[in-house]
Scaffold this motif. Structure first.
Motif, PDB file in Angstrom:
ATOM      1  N   LYS A  23      17.067 -50.711  19.682  1.00 32.05           N
ATOM      2  CA  LYS A  23      15.989 -51.336  20.466  1.00 32.05           C
ATOM      3  C   LYS A  23      15.329 -52.490  19.596  1.00 32.05           C
ATOM      4  O   LYS A  23      15.293 -53.813  20.297  1.00 32.05           O
ATOM      5  CB  LYS A  23      14.785 -50.566  20.708  1.00 32.05           C
ATOM      6  CG  LYS A  23      15.337 -49.158  21.580  1.00 32.05           C
ATOM      7  CD  LYS A  23      13.903 -48.306  21.556  1.00 32.05           C
ATOM      8  CE  LYS A  23      13.676 -47.418  20.370  1.00 32.05           C
ATOM      9  NZ  LYS A  23      14.925 -46.563  19.785  1.00 32.05           N
ATOM     10  N   SER A  24      14.988 -52.544  18.555  1.00 29.11           N
ATOM     11  CA  SER A  24      14.365 -53.510  17.758  1.00 29.11           C
ATOM     12  C   SER A  24      15.096 -54.796  17.422  1.00 29.11           C
ATOM     13  O   SER A  24      14.985 -56.089  17.665  1.00 29.11           O
ATOM     14  CB  SER A  24      13.865 -53.155  16.457  1.00 29.11           C
ATOM     15  OG  SER A  24      12.956 -52.115  16.679  1.00 29.11           O
ATOM     16  N   VAL A  25      16.378 -54.671  17.273  1.00 31.38           N
ATOM     17  CA  VAL A  25      17.499 -55.735  17.013  1.00 31.38           C
ATOM     18  C   VAL A  25      17.702 -56.339  18.199  1.00 31.38           C
ATOM     19  O   VAL A  25      17.850 -57.662  18.407  1.00 31.38           O
ATOM     20  CB  VAL A  25      18.661 -55.194  16.165  1.00 31.38           C
ATOM     21  CG1 VAL A  25      20.045 -56.037  16.341  1.00 31.38           C
ATOM     22  CG2 VAL A  25      18.725 -54.694  15.076  1.00 31.38           C
ATOM     23  N   PRO A  33       7.406 -49.258  13.314  1.00 32.03           N
ATOM     24  CA  PRO A  33       7.706 -50.477  13.422  1.00 32.03           C
ATOM     25  C   PRO A  33       8.368 -51.241  12.553  1.00 32.03           C
ATOM     26  O   PRO A  33       8.603 -50.896  11.378  1.00 32.03           O
ATOM     27  CB  PRO A  33       6.087 -51.365  13.246  1.00 32.03           C
ATOM     28  CG  PRO A  33       5.624 -50.441  12.170  1.00 32.03           C
ATOM     29  CD  PRO A  33       6.037 -49.112  12.498  1.00 32.03           C
ATOM     30  N   SER A  34       9.301 -52.299  13.096  1.00 28.98           N
ATOM     31  CA  SER A  34      10.137 -52.749  12.304  1.00 28.98           C
ATOM     32  C   SER A  34      10.522 -54.429  12.477  1.00 28.98           C
ATOM     33  O   SER A  34      11.221 -55.052  11.713  1.00 28.98           O
ATOM     34  CB  SER A  34      11.732 -52.114  12.403  1.00 28.98           C
ATOM     35  OG  SER A  34      11.826 -51.987  13.783  1.00 28.98           O
ATOM     36  N   CYS A  35       9.877 -55.171  13.463  1.00 27.43           N
ATOM     37  CA  CYS A  35      10.184 -56.349  13.457  1.00 27.43           C
ATOM     38  C   CYS A  35       9.640 -57.274  12.488  1.00 27.43           C
ATOM     39  O   CYS A  35      10.766 -58.352  12.074  1.00 27.43           O
ATOM     40  CB  CYS A  35       9.314 -57.010  14.945  1.00 27.43           C
ATOM     41  SG  CYS A  35      10.037 -56.297  16.507  1.00 27.43           S
ATOM     42  N   ILE A  44       8.975 -57.059  24.614  1.00 30.83           N
ATOM     43  CA  ILE A  44       8.340 -55.915  23.891  1.00 30.83           C
ATOM     44  C   ILE A  44       9.230 -54.936  23.542  1.00 30.83           C
ATOM     45  O   ILE A  44       9.915 -54.327  24.170  1.00 30.83           O
ATOM     46  CB  ILE A  44       7.341 -55.533  25.047  1.00 30.83           C
ATOM     47  CG1 ILE A  44       6.348 -56.595  25.592  1.00 30.83           C
ATOM     48  CG2 ILE A  44       6.302 -54.482  24.264  1.00 30.83           C
ATOM     49  CD1 ILE A  44       5.740 -56.290  26.962  1.00 30.83           C
ATOM     50  N   ASP A  45       9.196 -54.557  21.914  1.00 22.70           N
ATOM     51  CA  ASP A  45       9.944 -53.828  21.289  1.00 22.70           C
ATOM     52  C   ASP A  45       9.119 -52.488  21.342  1.00 22.70           C
ATOM     53  O   ASP A  45       7.882 -52.519  20.822  1.00 22.70           O
ATOM     54  CB  ASP A  45      10.156 -54.011  19.990  1.00 22.70           C
ATOM     55  CG  ASP A  45      11.076 -53.050  19.039  1.00 22.70           C
ATOM     56  OD1 ASP A  45      11.760 -52.285  19.839  1.00 22.70           O
ATOM     57  OD2 ASP A  45      10.873 -53.286  17.956  1.00 22.70           O
ATOM     58  N   THR A  46       9.573 -51.188  21.754  1.00 29.48           N
ATOM     59  CA  THR A  46       8.791 -50.064  21.990  1.00 29.48           C
ATOM     60  C   THR A  46       9.602 -48.977  21.114  1.00 29.48           C
ATOM     61  O   THR A  46      10.532 -49.077  20.656  1.00 29.48           O
ATOM     62  CB  THR A  46       8.745 -49.642  23.549  1.00 29.48           C
ATOM     63  OG1 THR A  46       9.948 -49.165  23.887  1.00 29.48           O
ATOM     64  CG2 THR A  46       8.035 -50.730  24.349  1.00 29.48           C
TER      65      THR A  46
HETATM   66 MG   LIG Z   1      12.676 -49.984  16.531  1.00 30.55          MG
END
Ligand SMILES: [Mg+2]
Ligand SMILES: Nc1ncnc2c1ncn2[C@@H]1O[C@H](COP(=O)(O)OP(=O)(O)OP(=O)(O)O)[C@@H](O)[C@H]1O
Length: 256
Positions: free
Chosen positions: A76-78, A105-107, A178-180
């Motif tokens: 998701k985040s990538v 969280p990872s962004c 939006i990353d979730t």
């Molecule tokens: Mg993620």
């Protein structure tokens, strides 16, 4: 609302290469293909998804777009970061990526940025958007990181808080990516998806379980989310290394 369309493939495994680097740091996540390989096939696939989304928004209204998946670790985040980077390549578009994953969280980590005030702080009124928004290190892309750790994320994700924040972001940005967290383990993604204009489901080919993805889409739809399609990660065999007909590098100019 976005109009619905079918899925697009993007973002399979690619080692970092090097040219056209804006933030010069190898610690930026190697799967951020828009950053590491902007001229590559994978980056082009992300642009293709971006173009479909732009085409689904003919009036050019500001849009909030949730990126989620059924379970953890599906990319998701990538995917959110790659897509936000692709939007920010359209010079006339103002774009922000929001890390709304208050659990893992990872962004900031993937962009090699230090943690700062962010989403949770703005939602709680402890920071203003001006204090929390930061350059993501790629073109004009802005980042709203996850912010301070909160005990129970579900508690602070109230509908009116989310609506208010989305409205304020729409006053500043054209695309809000939006990353979730994943859908099945917590309710956060469902709540955010219901307040957003569109939702993309990330699926990891040969890893994601069909039943889980189907359950997650059902949960999102039941909660009022507008699931636009899927973002397929980890596609093997569909790249120029395995099929040269997919290669389309610029022809080298030779002098006669
Ligand atoms: Mg993620
Ligand atoms: N296309 C890909 N192929 C292989 N690995 C990938 C790919 N995209 C991302 N990864 C790696 O897989 C891991 C999970 O990616 P990512 O953090 O984007 O997933 P996530 O769904 O956001 O995870 P979480 O549910 O923990 O938030 C990371 O280590 C990332 O570097």
């Amino acid at each position: 609302m976005f109009r619905r369309q079918k899925s697009a493939d993007a973002g399979a495994k690619t080692p970092p290469s090097g040219d056209f680097v804006v933030v010069v740091d190898e610690a930026v996540n190697s799967f951020l293909v828009m950053f590491h390989e902007p001229a590559g096939f994978r980056a082009e696939q992300v642009r293709s998804l971006r173009n479909r989304l732009v085409a689904m928004n003919p009036d050019g209204e500001p849009k909030t777009l949730v990126i989620t998946s059924a379970v953890r670790g599906e990319g998701k985040s990538v995917s959110a970061l790659n897509l936000a980077m692709a939007f920010s390549e359209l010079e006339w578009q103002k774009v922000v990526v929001v890390d709304a994953d208050l659990r893992r969280p990872s962004c900031e980590r993937y962009l090699n940025l230090n943690p700062g005030p962010g989403f949770s702080d703005v939602l709680l009124g402890n920071a203003t958007l001006d204090e929390a928004l930061r350059p993501a290190g790629y073109r004009n892309l802005q980042l709203l990181g996850a912010g301070s750790t909160v005990g129970n994320p579900a508690e602070i994700l109230g509908v009116s808080r989310i609506d208010d924040l989305f409205q304020r972001l729409k006053e500043r940005f054209q695309y809000i990516v939006i990353d979730t967290p994943p859908v099945l383990p917590s309710t956060d993604a469902g709540v955010l998806s219901a307040r957003a204009d569109g939702t993309l489901m990330v699926v990891q080919l040969e890893q994601s379980l069909k039943g889980q993805t189907r359950d997650a889409v059902r949960v999102l739809s039941d909660m009022g989310g507008n699931v636009l399609g899927t973002f397929v990660n980890g596609v093997r065999g569909q790249d120029p290394d395995s099929d040269r007909r997919l290669a389309y590098e610029p022809r080298e100019v030779t002098e006669d």
